[in-house]
Design a protein around this motif. Structure first.
Motif, mmCIF file in Angstrom:
data_model
loop_
_atom_site.group_PDB
_atom_site.id
_atom_site.type_symbol
_atom_site.label_atom_id
_atom_site.label_comp_id
_atom_site.label_asym_id
_atom_site.label_seq_id
_atom_site.Cartn_x
_atom_site.Cartn_y
_atom_site.Cartn_z
ATOM 1 N N GLY A 77 -3.913 13.407 2.104
ATOM 2 C CA GLY A 77 -4.535 13.305 0.843
ATOM 3 C C GLY A 77 -3.856 12.468 0.026
ATOM 4 O O GLY A 77 -4.516 11.735 -0.996
ATOM 5 N N TYR A 78 -2.314 12.278 0.002
ATOM 6 C CA TYR A 78 -1.831 11.421 -1.066
ATOM 7 C C TYR A 78 -2.215 9.847 -0.606
ATOM 8 O O TYR A 78 -2.489 9.102 -1.959
ATOM 9 N N ARG A 87 -10.368 13.281 -6.920
ATOM 10 C CA ARG A 87 -9.227 14.071 -5.979
ATOM 11 C C ARG A 87 -9.988 15.135 -5.193
ATOM 12 O O ARG A 87 -9.453 15.610 -4.174
ATOM 13 N N MET A 137 -5.853 9.347 -1.656
ATOM 14 C CA MET A 137 -6.022 9.244 -3.189
ATOM 15 C C MET A 137 -5.678 8.102 -3.597
ATOM 16 O O MET A 137 -6.068 7.355 -4.615
ATOM 17 N N ALA A 145 -11.228 13.459 -2.170
ATOM 18 C CA ALA A 145 -10.521 12.884 -1.240
ATOM 19 C C ALA A 145 -9.735 14.192 -0.449
ATOM 20 O O ALA A 145 -9.608 14.040 0.698
ATOM 21 N N VAL A 183 -2.985 15.239 -2.958
ATOM 22 C CA VAL A 183 -4.033 14.287 -3.824
ATOM 23 C C VAL A 183 -3.109 14.505 -5.549
ATOM 24 O O VAL A 183 -3.490 13.548 -6.295
ATOM 25 N N THR A 223 -0.460 12.375 -6.781
ATOM 26 C CA THR A 223 -0.575 10.938 -7.097
ATOM 27 C C THR A 223 -0.606 10.830 -8.714
ATOM 28 O O THR A 223 -0.479 9.793 -9.354
#
Length: 330
Positions: free
Chosen positions: A148-149, A251, A152, A254, A287, A290
């Motif tokens: 996810g990170y 987000r 994103m 994602a 996400v 971020t």
């Protein structure tokens, strides 16, 4: 007596499937609703339809649940074990739903099967539990957070020069697809778990042989989880959609996309019953990080992780207690 008990177990299993649907409805649609990409009712209807479709896309997870976790044996004893497990899993689902905690229905069921197995002196395949449950329970949230990170970060870099308003509109539209993909993964994972339990009861009662899933079992489980999803799970939806972090459409897209991929890979490649709750929750945290680490409400996240850790032993204890009572009757 055996036929009556099999019918009772099937009904209770479908009841668990229904609670799984409304308990985990938030997994599929919380991000889309919180970003206003979809209205709640449209999102729930779409999730119910794609849950139904996803339930027919494979049987690997069902076979793991139906033959890999515990040897329940035959006759009234075996069906009592299955019934106890279902009662324990449903009880834990209702407790966490009442508290608004997005715990895992999958792990509640598996923990309950193990607890009923221990209470009844039935063989529990701890190697399978370790490989198919414990390891994925650790790996899938970590994968969801990391992916996810990274996804994103890639989205932010790709859209760094785009105008904000049109970009938000595009991602709202894209969330329709990502939410559908997430709901499909939920059906692929969670409806199959109920199929496996029903097959366990049928085998114990002498009404089925092997681990293949009859068509009527697939249809019944798919319909039950879809109806449960449409009934909604608003308490948990608020936790996932708003309390962890305030999500924007990019987000949300994602997080849903990453979660769907993790669910597909786990079900189709490894036949592992991965928690949809753990996956989407960790992806939302990934996400959200971020923005900045402090943007994630780590206190809420800590409460969720506590519920995750407690789910296996708590459901096991509830199932063991249920077996002690049910065993007095059967």
């Amino acid at each position: 007596m055996e036929l009556a008990l099999v019918l009772l177990v099937v009904v209770v299993a479908l009841g668990f499937d229904f609670t799984n649907g409304f308990h985990d409805a938030a997994n599929s649609i919380a991000t889309s609703v919180s970003t206003r990409a979809l209205t709640p009712r449209i999102a729930l209807a779409m999730a119910a339809v794609f849950n139904l479709i996803g339930a027919f896309l494979g049987t690997g997870v069902a076979e793991t649940i139906g033959s890999g976790i515990v040897d329940v044996g035959l006759g009234l004893h075996g069906m009592s074990v299955v019934l106890s497990a279902l009662v324990g899993a449903i009880a834990w689902n209702l407790v966490t739903w009442r508290l608004g905690l997005p715990s895992s229905s999958s792990h509640a069921l598996i923990g309950a099967l193990a607890g009923a197995g221990i209470a009844s002196s039935t063989t529990v395949h701890w190697g399978v539990v370790l490989d198919k449950v414990v390891v994925p329970m650790v790996v899938s949230p970590l994968a969801g957070f990391a992916a996810g990170y990274l996804v994103m970060v890639a989205v932010l870099w790709a859209a760094r020069r785009a105008a904000p308003a049109p970009t938000h509109r595009r991602f709202r539209a894209a969330q329709t697809v990502s939410a559908a993909a997430m709901a499909l993964g939920h059906g692929l994972q969670d409806a199959q778990k109920t199929m496996g339990v029903i097959v366990l009861a049928l085998v114990a009662g002498g009404f089925h042989e092997g681990s293949d899933i009859p068509v009527w079992v697939k249809v019944a489980a798919a319909l039950a989880i879809s109806l449960g999803t449409y009934a909604g799970g608003w308490r948990i939806m608020r936790t996932l959609g708003r309390r962890i972090i305030h999500l924007d459409p990019a987000r949300g897209f994602a997080a849903e996309s990453v979660s769907a991929v993790v669910l597909y890979v786990a079900a189709l490649n490894f036949h592992a019953p991965v928690s949809t709750t753990h996956t989407i929750s960790s992806a939302i945290m990934g996400v959200g990080a971020t923005k900045r680490l402090s943007a994630v409400r780590w206190g809420v996240a800590r409460s969720m992780v506590t519920a995750w850790v407690l789910t296996l032993p708590a459901a096991a204890a509830l199932a063991a207690g249920s077996y002690a009572l049910i065993h007095l009757v059967f």
